[in-house]
Design a protein around this motif. Structure first.
Motif, PDB file in Angstrom:
ATOM      1  N   MET A  20     -47.307  26.525 -58.198  1.00 34.99           N
ATOM      2  CA  MET A  20     -45.859  26.326 -57.774  1.00 34.99           C
ATOM      3  C   MET A  20     -45.481  25.201 -57.106  1.00 34.99           C
ATOM      4  SD  MET A  20     -43.583  28.447 -58.828  1.00 34.99           S
ATOM      5  CE  MET A  20     -43.983  28.722 -60.620  1.00 34.99           C
ATOM      6  N   ALA A  21     -46.324  24.567 -56.107  1.00 36.17           N
ATOM      7  CA  ALA A  21     -46.191  23.442 -55.455  1.00 36.17           C
ATOM      8  C   ALA A  21     -45.823  22.287 -56.204  1.00 36.17           C
ATOM      9  CB  ALA A  21     -47.391  23.137 -54.336  1.00 36.17           C
ATOM     10  N   LEU A  22     -46.469  22.161 -57.397  1.00 33.38           N
ATOM     11  CA  LEU A  22     -46.606  21.124 -58.299  1.00 33.38           C
ATOM     12  C   LEU A  22     -45.226  21.175 -59.114  1.00 33.38           C
ATOM     13  CD1 LEU A  22     -50.321  20.673 -59.749  1.00 33.38           C
ATOM     14  CD2 LEU A  22     -48.803  19.230 -58.530  1.00 33.38           C
ATOM     15  N   PHE A  23     -44.779  22.695 -59.233  1.00 33.98           N
ATOM     16  CA  PHE A  23     -43.396  22.775 -59.959  1.00 33.98           C
ATOM     17  C   PHE A  23     -42.430  22.199 -59.074  1.00 33.98           C
ATOM     18  CE2 PHE A  23     -45.182  25.736 -62.886  1.00 33.98           C
ATOM     19  CZ  PHE A  23     -44.051  26.008 -64.068  1.00 33.98           C
ATOM     20  N   GLY A  24     -42.578  22.156 -57.713  1.00 35.00           N
ATOM     21  CA  GLY A  24     -41.504  21.536 -56.697  1.00 35.00           C
ATOM     22  C   GLY A  24     -41.498  20.242 -57.111  1.00 35.00           C
ATOM     23  N   THR A  25     -42.535  19.609 -57.332  1.00 39.22           N
ATOM     24  CA  THR A  25     -42.419  17.969 -57.734  1.00 39.22           C
ATOM     25  C   THR A  25     -41.302  17.726 -58.750  1.00 39.22           C
ATOM     26  OG1 THR A  25     -44.071  17.933 -59.394  1.00 39.22           O
ATOM     27  CG2 THR A  25     -44.736  17.784 -57.138  1.00 39.22           C
ATOM     28  N   GLY A  26     -40.607  18.761 -59.390  1.00 38.24           N
ATOM     29  CA  GLY A  26     -39.867  18.506 -60.485  1.00 38.24           C
ATOM     30  C   GLY A  26     -38.338  18.244 -59.856  1.00 38.24           C
ATOM     31  N   THR A  27     -37.990  18.737 -58.841  1.00 37.41           N
ATOM     32  CA  THR A  27     -36.816  18.819 -58.293  1.00 37.41           C
ATOM     33  C   THR A  27     -36.497  17.056 -57.776  1.00 37.41           C
ATOM     34  OG1 THR A  27     -36.826  20.972 -57.468  1.00 37.41           O
ATOM     35  CG2 THR A  27     -35.315  19.544 -56.500  1.00 37.41           C
ATOM     36  N   PRO A  28     -37.267  16.501 -57.034  1.00 37.92           N
ATOM     37  CA  PRO A  28     -36.786  15.104 -56.546  1.00 37.92           C
ATOM     38  C   PRO A  28     -37.088  14.135 -57.917  1.00 37.92           C
ATOM     39  CG  PRO A  28     -38.840  15.935 -55.556  1.00 37.92           C
ATOM     40  CD  PRO A  28     -38.318  17.092 -56.120  1.00 37.92           C
ATOM     41  N   SER A  29     -37.978  14.529 -58.623  1.00 37.00           N
ATOM     42  CA  SER A  29     -38.045  13.425 -59.903  1.00 37.00           C
ATOM     43  C   SER A  29     -37.130  13.818 -60.740  1.00 37.00           C
ATOM     44  CB  SER A  29     -39.667  13.802 -60.368  1.00 37.00           C
ATOM     45  OG  SER A  29     -39.523  15.182 -60.871  1.00 37.00           O
ATOM     46  N   ILE A  32     -33.987  11.967 -59.619  1.00 39.54           N
ATOM     47  CA  ILE A  32     -33.997  10.329 -60.122  1.00 39.54           C
ATOM     48  C   ILE A  32     -33.725  10.254 -61.303  1.00 39.54           C
ATOM     49  CG2 ILE A  32     -35.657   8.414 -59.727  1.00 39.54           C
ATOM     50  CD1 ILE A  32     -37.047   9.544 -57.602  1.00 39.54           C
ATOM     51  N   VAL A  33     -34.569  11.103 -62.191  1.00 37.14           N
ATOM     52  CA  VAL A  33     -34.572  10.597 -63.808  1.00 37.14           C
ATOM     53  C   VAL A  33     -33.012  10.982 -64.308  1.00 37.14           C
ATOM     54  CG1 VAL A  33     -35.173  11.385 -66.078  1.00 37.14           C
ATOM     55  CG2 VAL A  33     -36.947  11.340 -64.177  1.00 37.14           C
ATOM     56  N   SER A  34     -32.429  12.151 -63.803  1.00 36.66           N
ATOM     57  CA  SER A  34     -31.060  12.288 -64.334  1.00 36.66           C
ATOM     58  C   SER A  34     -30.171  11.304 -64.008  1.00 36.66           C
ATOM     59  CB  SER A  34     -30.667  13.695 -63.530  1.00 36.66           C
ATOM     60  OG  SER A  34     -30.639  13.580 -62.265  1.00 36.66           O
ATOM     61  N   GLU A  35     -30.536  10.337 -62.878  1.00 32.68           N
ATOM     62  CA  GLU A  35     -29.591   9.153 -62.666  1.00 32.68           C
ATOM     63  C   GLU A  35     -29.861   7.959 -63.330  1.00 32.68           C
ATOM     64  OE1 GLU A  35     -30.082   8.942 -58.254  1.00 32.68           O
ATOM     65  OE2 GLU A  35     -28.767  10.903 -57.799  1.00 32.68           O
ATOM     66  N   ALA A  36     -30.970   7.896 -63.849  1.00 33.62           N
ATOM     67  CA  ALA A  36     -31.391   6.531 -64.361  1.00 33.62           C
ATOM     68  C   ALA A  36     -31.358   6.791 -66.078  1.00 33.62           C
ATOM     69  CB  ALA A  36     -32.596   6.139 -64.168  1.00 33.62           C
ATOM     70  N   ALA A 223     -37.822   4.842 -61.381  1.00 32.44           N
ATOM     71  CA  ALA A 223     -37.262   5.749 -62.158  1.00 32.44           C
ATOM     72  C   ALA A 223     -38.459   6.378 -63.228  1.00 32.44           C
ATOM     73  CB  ALA A 223     -35.961   5.411 -62.871  1.00 32.44           C
ATOM     74  N   TRP A 224     -39.264   5.131 -63.937  1.00 29.53           N
ATOM     75  CA  TRP A 224     -40.218   5.467 -64.674  1.00 29.53           C
ATOM     76  C   TRP A 224     -41.327   6.376 -64.431  1.00 29.53           C
ATOM     77  CZ3 TRP A 224     -39.503   5.075 -69.908  1.00 29.53           C
ATOM     78  CH2 TRP A 224     -38.551   3.974 -70.209  1.00 29.53           C
ATOM     79  N   ILE A 225     -41.890   5.988 -62.802  1.00 28.26           N
ATOM     80  CA  ILE A 225     -42.525   6.809 -62.032  1.00 28.26           C
ATOM     81  C   ILE A 225     -42.012   8.443 -61.966  1.00 28.26           C
ATOM     82  CG2 ILE A 225     -43.811   7.304 -59.987  1.00 28.26           C
ATOM     83  CD1 ILE A 225     -43.767   4.236 -59.634  1.00 28.26           C
ATOM     84  N   ALA A 226     -40.869   8.520 -61.678  1.00 30.58           N
ATOM     85  CA  ALA A 226     -40.324   9.850 -61.837  1.00 30.58           C
ATOM     86  C   ALA A 226     -40.361  10.382 -62.711  1.00 30.58           C
ATOM     87  CB  ALA A 226     -38.967   9.768 -61.185  1.00 30.58           C
ATOM     88  N   LEU A 227     -40.365   9.849 -64.045  1.00 28.89           N
ATOM     89  CA  LEU A 227     -40.267  10.427 -65.230  1.00 28.89           C
ATOM     90  C   LEU A 227     -41.625  10.948 -65.413  1.00 28.89           C
ATOM     91  CD1 LEU A 227     -38.514  10.572 -68.103  1.00 28.89           C
ATOM     92  CD2 LEU A 227     -39.819   8.431 -68.816  1.00 28.89           C
ATOM     93  N   VAL A 228     -42.752  10.078 -65.353  1.00 26.06           N
ATOM     94  CA  VAL A 228     -43.978  10.439 -65.442  1.00 26.06           C
ATOM     95  C   VAL A 228     -44.331  11.874 -64.651  1.00 26.06           C
ATOM     96  CG1 VAL A 228     -46.483   9.942 -65.345  1.00 26.06           C
ATOM     97  CG2 VAL A 228     -44.953   8.273 -66.260  1.00 26.06           C
ATOM     98  N   VAL A 229     -43.720  11.841 -63.355  1.00 25.12           N
ATOM     99  CA  VAL A 229     -44.241  12.799 -62.415  1.00 25.12           C
ATOM    100  C   VAL A 229     -43.489  14.049 -62.910  1.00 25.12           C
ATOM    101  CG1 VAL A 229     -43.657  13.743 -60.024  1.00 25.12           C
ATOM    102  CG2 VAL A 229     -44.493  11.248 -60.446  1.00 25.12           C
ATOM    103  N   TRP A 230     -42.255  13.926 -63.239  1.00 21.74           N
ATOM    104  CA  TRP A 230     -41.626  15.217 -63.865  1.00 21.74           C
ATOM    105  C   TRP A 230     -42.306  15.717 -65.107  1.00 21.74           C
ATOM    106  CZ3 TRP A 230     -36.172  15.215 -66.492  1.00 21.74           C
ATOM    107  CH2 TRP A 230     -35.570  16.480 -66.538  1.00 21.74           C
ATOM    108  N   GLY A 231     -42.854  15.010 -65.863  1.00 20.06           N
ATOM    109  CA  GLY A 231     -43.653  15.605 -66.983  1.00 20.06           C
ATOM    110  C   GLY A 231     -44.856  16.026 -66.633  1.00 20.06           C
TER     111      GLY A 231
END
Length: 322
Positions: A20-29, A32-36, A223-231
């Motif tokens: 679940m903690a790793l699920f939480g990384t999806g919020t900030p990432s 960032i992705v939604s803005e880029a 933004a690209w880092i955030a995309l990878v983190v989100w995935g």
């Protein structure tokens, strides 16, 4: 409880928490992705990253693919379509109509929704410890997400946005409940890549359409880092770990750990997004970790009771003449 059994339980609790903690990384990432990236292209690329990372498991465990039942194939399609695609769309369009505080209030219902679904659809039982744990989880998530913000939406916009976000909560609940049922029969490392590829295919049409007119040189490195983190964070790695833990406890027990998601999201938002810290957030963290401790205690009490009953039954059987 033996030493090996205790260590096994600790591993299960760690899998639930860190999943679940790793699920939480999806919020900030995701922010960032939604803005880029465009609204469909971002999720499509994120899912593609996760699918490619998980595909080697399909090759390693390819002998298990023909053994997947028709019922599990249906669950795979539903989880991919509703648990991932519908969840993403409900959340994105819901958050366009309400601000962060409204969305956070509705999303804070996730532990309670998961526990309720576990009772209704899986015949789980909720003792006072689990009920208190879920109450603390919801309270902690509310404190973490709402502090320092104000409700700005009103009227039908507020209602529609709240309904869409609640539909995202329902989709997330279905994701875990169906996943819990499925992984009792199917290896998670086989199921998850298939689930993600279903979601990729459903996002492919609008995602590729937006890709034709998008300048891929425009997004920053962050933004690209955030995309990878989100995935990778919430989907590829987080879901695998969560499913591992989920397969060994009841769904109502797992619901108490869902509060770890917003807690980790907030902690990462401090570091990555530079979000402002409010001292009352510490209260939220205390409530969240108290809920996790309480639901863990409830699970251990239940296991100890079951072991005592088993020992008593074994003792009774030994006392009978052969």
């Amino acid at each position: 409880m033996t030493g090996s059994s205790f260590k096994r339980q600790l591993l299960v609790y760690a899998q639930l928490f860190f999943g679940m903690a790793l699920f939480g990384t999806g919020t900030p990432s995701a922010k960032i992705v939604s803005e880029a990236f465009p609204v469909f292209l971002g999720p499509f690329l994120r899912l593609t990253v996760a699918a490619l990372a998980l595909t080697p498991f399909l090759f390693i465990y390819r002998k298990q693919l023909p053994q997947i039942s028709r019922q599990n194939w249906i669950k795979i399609v539903v989880i991919g379509g509703v648990g991932i695609v519908a969840f993403t769309l409900f959340l994105l369009y819901g958050m366009q109509r309400v601000n962060g505080v409204v969305g956070s209030v509705v999303m804070s219902l996730s532990p309670a929704a998961m526990a309720t679904a576990a009772v209704v659809f899986m015949a789980d039982s909720l003792g006072w410890r689990k009920l208190l744990a879920i109450t603390l989880a919801v309270a902690g998530v509310l404190v973490i997400n709402v502090s320092g913000q104000s409700i700005q939406a009103s009227g039908w916009t507020l209602v529609l946005g709240s309904v869409l976000v609640f539909c995202a909560v329902a989709s997330q609940t279905l994701y875990s409940i169906l996943g819990k049922q499925m992984i009792n029969e199917l290896n998670p490392v086989v199921a998850l890549p298939l689930i993600v590829w279903v979601a990729v295919l459903l996002f492919a049409g609008p995602g590729l359409y937006q890709a034709t007119s998008f300048d891929f040189a425009e997004p920053s490195l962050n933004a690209w880092i955030a995309l990878v983190v989100w995935g990778m964070g919430p989907l590829a790695i987080g879901t695998l770990i969560w499913f591992r833990g989920l397969s060994q406890v009841s769904a109502s027990t797992a619901s108490g750990y869902m509060s770890a998601m917003p807690a980790s999201a907030l902690a990462l938002s401090y570091l990555w997004l530079g979000d402002k810290f409010y001292p009352i957030h510490l209260v939220g963290f205390v409530l969240v970790f108290s809920s996790i401790g309480l639901v863990t205690w409830a699970h251990r009490v239940k296991e100890a009771s079951q072991q005592d009953k088993q020992r008593a039954a074994d003792s009774h059987n030994c006392a009978l003449p052969c």
